[in-house]
Design a protein around this motif. Structure first.
Motif, PDB file in Angstrom:
ATOM      1  N   LEU A   1       0.212  -0.849  -0.041  1.00 19.30           N
ATOM      2  CA  LEU A   1       0.350   0.470   0.404  1.00 19.30           C
ATOM      3  C   LEU A   1       0.428   0.869  -0.076  1.00 19.30           C
ATOM      4  O   LEU A   1       0.069   2.365  -0.582  1.00 19.30           O
ATOM      5  CB  LEU A   1      -0.915   0.151   0.987  1.00 19.30           C
ATOM      6  CG  LEU A   1      -1.682  -0.949   1.397  1.00 19.30           C
ATOM      7  CD1 LEU A   1      -2.918  -0.959   2.902  1.00 19.30           C
ATOM      8  CD2 LEU A   1      -3.588  -1.392   0.200  1.00 19.30           C
ATOM      9  N   ALA A   2       2.312   1.108   0.620  1.00 17.92           N
ATOM     10  CA  ALA A   2       3.244   2.300   0.638  1.00 17.92           C
ATOM     11  C   ALA A   2       4.541   1.762   0.244  1.00 17.92           C
ATOM     12  O   ALA A   2       4.438   0.320   0.420  1.00 17.92           O
ATOM     13  CB  ALA A   2       3.080   3.102   1.669  1.00 17.92           C
ATOM     14  N   SER A   3       5.302   2.723   0.098  1.00 20.95           N
ATOM     15  CA  SER A   3       6.740   2.214   0.312  1.00 20.95           C
ATOM     16  C   SER A   3       7.824   2.323   0.243  1.00 20.95           C
ATOM     17  O   SER A   3       8.119   3.786   1.251  1.00 20.95           O
ATOM     18  CB  SER A   3       6.702   2.535  -1.680  1.00 20.95           C
ATOM     19  OG  SER A   3       8.691   2.993  -2.206  1.00 20.95           O
ATOM     20  N   LEU A   4       8.012   1.832   0.535  1.00 18.04           N
ATOM     21  CA  LEU A   4       9.396   1.629   1.580  1.00 18.04           C
ATOM     22  C   LEU A   4      11.078   0.891   1.140  1.00 18.04           C
ATOM     23  O   LEU A   4      11.833   2.043   1.895  1.00 18.04           O
ATOM     24  CB  LEU A   4       9.573   0.851   3.476  1.00 18.04           C
ATOM     25  CG  LEU A   4       7.890   1.318   4.277  1.00 18.04           C
ATOM     26  CD1 LEU A   4       8.363   0.386   5.444  1.00 18.04           C
ATOM     27  CD2 LEU A   4       8.615   2.765   4.573  1.00 18.04           C
ATOM     28  N   ASP A   5      10.759   0.689  -0.449  1.00 21.72           N
ATOM     29  CA  ASP A   5      11.927   0.589  -0.832  1.00 21.72           C
ATOM     30  C   ASP A   5      11.536   0.596  -2.690  1.00 21.72           C
ATOM     31  O   ASP A   5      10.643   0.757  -2.967  1.00 21.72           O
ATOM     32  CB  ASP A   5      11.744  -0.944  -0.831  1.00 21.72           C
ATOM     33  CG  ASP A   5      13.532  -1.656  -0.547  1.00 21.72           C
ATOM     34  OD1 ASP A   5      13.596  -1.909  -2.340  1.00 21.72           O
ATOM     35  OD2 ASP A   5      14.474  -1.941  -0.567  1.00 21.72           O
ATOM     36  N   PRO A   6      12.662   1.405  -3.440  1.00 26.09           N
ATOM     37  CA  PRO A   6      12.311   1.277  -4.302  1.00 26.09           C
ATOM     38  C   PRO A   6      11.617   0.529  -5.043  1.00 26.09           C
ATOM     39  O   PRO A   6      11.225   0.508  -6.544  1.00 26.09           O
ATOM     40  CB  PRO A   6      14.078   1.526  -4.821  1.00 26.09           C
ATOM     41  CG  PRO A   6      14.603   2.579  -3.782  1.00 26.09           C
ATOM     42  CD  PRO A   6      13.814   1.537  -2.709  1.00 26.09           C
ATOM     43  N   ARG A   7      12.198  -1.376  -4.730  1.00 20.09           N
ATOM     44  CA  ARG A   7      11.981  -2.063  -5.792  1.00 20.09           C
ATOM     45  C   ARG A   7       9.982  -2.920  -4.970  1.00 20.09           C
ATOM     46  O   ARG A   7       9.338  -3.278  -6.232  1.00 20.09           O
ATOM     47  CB  ARG A   7      12.275  -3.461  -4.943  1.00 20.09           C
ATOM     48  CG  ARG A   7      13.738  -3.721  -5.578  1.00 20.09           C
ATOM     49  CD  ARG A   7      14.256  -4.787  -4.965  1.00 20.09           C
ATOM     50  NE  ARG A   7      14.573  -4.337  -3.583  1.00 20.09           N
ATOM     51  CZ  ARG A   7      14.904  -5.089  -2.923  1.00 20.09           C
ATOM     52  NH1 ARG A   7      16.193  -6.407  -3.440  1.00 20.09           N
ATOM     53  NH2 ARG A   7      15.267  -5.211  -1.448  1.00 20.09           N
ATOM     54  N   VAL A   8       9.382  -1.670  -4.443  1.00 17.72           N
ATOM     55  CA  VAL A   8       8.343  -1.940  -4.449  1.00 17.72           C
ATOM     56  C   VAL A   8       7.193  -0.797  -5.210  1.00 17.72           C
ATOM     57  O   VAL A   8       7.482  -0.040  -6.065  1.00 17.72           O
ATOM     58  CB  VAL A   8       7.849  -1.452  -2.620  1.00 17.72           C
ATOM     59  CG1 VAL A   8       6.019  -1.688  -1.981  1.00 17.72           C
ATOM     60  CG2 VAL A   8       8.187  -1.890  -1.921  1.00 17.72           C
ATOM     61  N   THR A   9       6.166  -2.105  -5.423  1.00 18.36           N
ATOM     62  CA  THR A   9       4.949  -1.131  -7.035  1.00 18.36           C
ATOM     63  C   THR A   9       3.291  -0.813  -5.947  1.00 18.36           C
ATOM     64  O   THR A   9       3.266  -1.707  -5.062  1.00 18.36           O
ATOM     65  CB  THR A   9       4.439  -2.084  -7.525  1.00 18.36           C
ATOM     66  OG1 THR A   9       6.349  -2.992  -8.156  1.00 18.36           O
ATOM     67  CG2 THR A   9       3.586  -1.523  -8.810  1.00 18.36           C
ATOM     68  N   VAL A  10       3.633   0.324  -5.717  1.00 13.66           N
ATOM     69  CA  VAL A  10       2.276   0.244  -4.916  1.00 13.66           C
ATOM     70  C   VAL A  10       0.663   0.530  -5.430  1.00 13.66           C
ATOM     71  O   VAL A  10       1.077   0.976  -6.331  1.00 13.66           O
ATOM     72  CB  VAL A  10       2.288   2.350  -4.493  1.00 13.66           C
ATOM     73  CG1 VAL A  10       1.432   2.593  -3.407  1.00 13.66           C
ATOM     74  CG2 VAL A  10       3.705   2.506  -3.367  1.00 13.66           C
ATOM     75  N   CYS A  11       0.373   0.397  -4.952  1.00 11.69           N
ATOM     76  CA  CYS A  11      -1.207  -0.191  -5.452  1.00 11.69           C
ATOM     77  C   CYS A  11      -2.245  -1.562  -4.457  1.00 11.69           C
ATOM     78  O   CYS A  11      -1.438  -1.499  -3.194  1.00 11.69           O
ATOM     79  CB  CYS A  11      -1.174  -1.356  -6.498  1.00 11.69           C
ATOM     80  SG  CYS A  11      -0.722  -3.215  -6.212  1.00 11.69           S
ATOM     81  N   ASP A  12      -3.696  -1.361  -5.062  1.00 13.89           N
ATOM     82  CA  ASP A  12      -4.279  -2.581  -4.036  1.00 13.89           C
ATOM     83  C   ASP A  12      -4.327  -3.916  -4.493  1.00 13.89           C
ATOM     84  O   ASP A  12      -3.694  -3.806  -5.859  1.00 13.89           O
ATOM     85  CB  ASP A  12      -5.745  -1.335  -4.606  1.00 13.89           C
ATOM     86  CG  ASP A  12      -6.322  -2.214  -3.579  1.00 13.89           C
ATOM     87  OD1 ASP A  12      -6.035  -2.971  -2.419  1.00 13.89           O
ATOM     88  OD2 ASP A  12      -7.992  -2.166  -3.684  1.00 13.89           O
ATOM     89  N   MET A  13      -3.411  -4.293  -3.228  1.00 13.96           N
ATOM     90  CA  MET A  13      -3.667  -5.629  -3.995  1.00 13.96           C
ATOM     91  C   MET A  13      -4.622  -6.947  -3.878  1.00 13.96           C
ATOM     92  O   MET A  13      -4.724  -7.843  -4.392  1.00 13.96           O
ATOM     93  CB  MET A  13      -3.612  -6.968  -2.639  1.00 13.96           C
ATOM     94  CG  MET A  13      -1.519  -5.800  -1.725  1.00 13.96           C
ATOM     95  SD  MET A  13      -0.596  -6.559  -0.507  1.00 13.96           S
ATOM     96  CE  MET A  13      -2.248  -6.273   0.801  1.00 13.96           C
ATOM     97  N   ALA A  14      -5.606  -5.911  -4.012  1.00 18.56           N
ATOM     98  CA  ALA A  14      -6.494  -6.643  -5.174  1.00 18.56           C
ATOM     99  C   ALA A  14      -6.812  -6.722  -6.304  1.00 18.56           C
ATOM    100  O   ALA A  14      -7.734  -7.386  -6.985  1.00 18.56           O
ATOM    101  CB  ALA A  14      -8.436  -6.379  -4.149  1.00 18.56           C
TER     102      ALA A  14
END
Length: 457
Positions: free
Chosen positions: A336-349
Motif C-alpha cells: 500500500l506504500a513504498s519503503l523500498d524502490p522495488r515496491v510497487t504501490v497498489c491495492d493488492m486486490a
C-alpha cells in the motif's frame, strides 16, 4: 658485802657446781663466822639450785652446741615455699588472717592491689584508660600507709618503691606510650570514622544555610558529588522520548485497527493522505514481530531456496522487501506504500500483472481487511496452472482452520501442506487447480478471520 676468798677464783666451775656435802671445806671457811658464813651458804645454795634447773653449760664451738643446732632444725617445722603451696592452703591462710585481723594480711592484699595497678599502668594502651586506673589505685591506696603497716610491711613498701623508681617512667598525658599495632576490622574502622564525625559536628557552632554551602568540605566529612548542570535537561529529554514512544504505540494500534476493520481501498487512501503513517505502522509491526521466536518470512524464504531459482514470485504485502533480499528468484513486490524502490504501490486486490504470469504467490501476514476473498481471487488470476500459493497468518485469527481451508479450495486451490506447530503463526501451502468454482456473489463464511489487535502494554 663480803670479800670473796682467793680459792673461789681459782676453783673450776665444775667444782663449784658439785653438791655442798661432797665438797671439801677449806680451812679458811672455818674462820668465817656469824652472818658472813650464813650469807655465803645462802649464795652457794642459790648457785646449786640454778645449776640443777639449767642444763650444763657448753663451751663455744663444742660438739654439744652443734648437736643442739641440728636438733632444733629438725624439730622446727619446714616453711612451705610460695611455689609449692597449693591455692587451697593459701585461701585457708588468708581466711585465718582475716579472722584474726592480722596487719600482715592487710598489707599483703594492699601490696597485691598496688602491683595490679602498676601492671595496668605499664601495659595500658589508651591514655583515658590509664587515667581511670590511676584514679582507682589512688582510691584503693590508704592515705597514710605507715599507720596501717608494721615494721616488716614498711620495709617491703620501701623496697617496692625503690624498685618502682628503677622501672621506666609512666607515660604522661602529653606523651603517648609505645603501642602495639592494632588491626581494625572494616566495621570497626567505619564506626570510628562515624564517631569522629559525630563528635566534630556536635561541637560545631550552628551555621546558616548560605554560609554552610560556602564553607569548603573537609576530608573527613563525606560530601555528595556535585550535581550535573544539565540533569534537568537530560530528564526532560528522557521524558519527551518516553512520551513520544507512548504516542507512537497509540498511533500504531489505531492504524492496525483501521487496516483490519475496513477494506484495502480505504487503507490505501489513508496512507496516501499521510505517508508517515505507513512508516510508523511498519516500525511498530516490526517491533512486535521481533518478539516472536521465528519470523514467518524467513521460513518461506528457506522453502523457496530449495526450489528452482527460475520461478517467478509475487509478494503481496512485501513491506521492506525482505523476501526479495533473501532469495535469488525474480520477485514482484506489492504494498500500500513504498519503503523500498522495488515496491510497487497498489491495492493488492488489483495488481498490475498479466494473467497466469507468476509461479509463486506469497501472502505473509498480509491477509488484512474485510476483502480477503478479493486477494485470493487476484492470486488465482496471476498464478500459472499448478502454481504455488503460500499463506502465513497469525494463529489467533483462526476460529476454525478446517472451514478456512474449505473456503480456499472453493476458490480454485488444493491444500498441499500445513504447519500448525508454531505458537505464533500457521503456515499453509496451496496448489492452483483452476478458476474459482463459485460465483462472485456466493458467500464464503470461512474466509472471515479475526482482527489481530495489539493491547496497550
Amino acid at each position: 658485802m663480803f670479800e670473796e676468798p682467793e680459792w673461789a677464783e681459782e676453783a673450776p666451775l665444775a667444782a663449784c657446781l658439785r653438791p655442798v656435802a661432797s665438797r671439801p671445806r677449806p680451812a679458811a671457811a672455818s674462820q668465817i663466822k656469824g652472818s658472813k658464813r650464813r650469807q655465803l651458804l645462802a649464795t652457794l645454795r642459790t648457785l646449786e639450785a640454778a645449776s640443777l634447773s639449767q642444763p650444763p653449760l657448753s663451751l663455744p664451738g663444742s660438739d654439744s652446741e652443734e648437736e643442739e643446732v641440728v636438733e632444733r632444725k629438725k624439730k622446727r617445722p619446714k616453711k612451705a615455699s610460695l611455689a609449692s603451696t597449693s591455692p587451697e592452703v593459701e585461701k585457708k591462710r588468708k581466711k585465718q588472717h582475716q579472722k584474726q585481723g592480722l596487719p600482715g594480711s592487710v598489707s599483703e592484699e594492699k601490696e597485691v592491689k598496688k602491683k595490679k595497678c602498676r601492671k595496668g599502668a605499664l601495659c595500658g594502651s589508651d591514655p583515658a584508660a590509664e587515667e581511670k586506673r590511676k584514679g582507682k589505685c589512688q582510691k584503693q591506696a590508704p592515705s597514710n600507709p605507715a599507720q596501717h603497716l608494721d615494721s616488716a610491711d614498711q620495709a617491703g613498701l620501701k623496697a617496692w618503691k625503690s624498685n618502682a623508681t628503677d622501672d621506666p617512667p609512666k607515660p604522661s598525658l602529653g606523651t603517648t606510650p609505645p603501642q602495639s599495632p592494632r588491626i581494625l576490622s572494616r566495621k570497626q574502622w567505619r564506626n570510628r570514622q562515624k564517631n569522629k564525625r559525630r563528635h566534630k559536628n556536635k561541637f560545631r557552632p550552628p551555621q546558616p544555610p548560605d554560609s554552610a554551602l560556602a564553607t569548603a568540605p573537609t576530608e573527613e566529612t563525606e560530601v555528595p558529588p556535585a550535581p550535573i548542570q544539565d540533569s534537568q535537561e537530560t530528564r526532560a529529554g528522557a521524558l519527551r522520548a518516553r512520551m513520544a514512544q507512548r504516542l507512537d504505540g497509540a498511533r500504531f494500534r489505531y492504524l492496525n485497527e483501521q487496516l483490519y476493520s475496513g477494506p484495502s481501498s480505504a487503507a490505501q487512501r489513508l496512507f496516501q493522505e499521510d505517508p508517515e503513517a505507513f512508516l510508523l505502522y511498519h516500525r511498530g509491526f516490526q517491533s512486535q514481530v521481533k518478539k516472536w521466536p521465528l519470523q514467518p518470512v524467513d521460513r518461506i524464504a528457506k522453502d523457496l531456496r530449495q526450489r528452482p531459482a527460475s520461478l517467478v514470485v509475487a509478494d503481496f504485502g512485501c513491506g521492506d522487501c525482505r523476501l526479495a533480499s533473501s532469495i535469488r528468484n525474480p520477485v514482484h513486490c506489492f504494498d500500500l506504500a513504498s519503503l523500498d524502490p522495488r515496491v510497487t504501490v497498489c491495492d493488492m486486490a488489483q495488481v498490475p500483472l498479466e494473467d497466469e504470469s507468476v509461479d509463486v504467490a506469497v501472502f505473509c501476514l498480509s491477509l488484512m481487511g474485510t476483502n480477503i476473498r478479493d486477494f485470493l481471487e487476484e492470486a488465482n488470476r496471476v498464478l500459472k496452472p499448478g502454481g504455488l500459493l503460500k499463506v502465513a497468518e497469525v494463529s489467533s485469527r483462526f476460529e476454525d482452520v478446517r472451514t478456512f481451508l474449505g473456503a480456499v479450495t472453493k476458490l480454485g486451490f488444493k491444500i498441499i501442506s500445513k504447519d500448525l506447530t508454531n505458537s505464533h503463526f500457521f503456515l499453509f501451502d496451496f496448489e492452483k487447480t483452476g478458476p474459482p468454482r463459485v460465483g462472485p456473489k456466493a458467500q464464503l463464511s470461512g474466509l472471515k478471520l479475526q482482527p489481530c489487535l495489539y493491547k496497550r502494554r
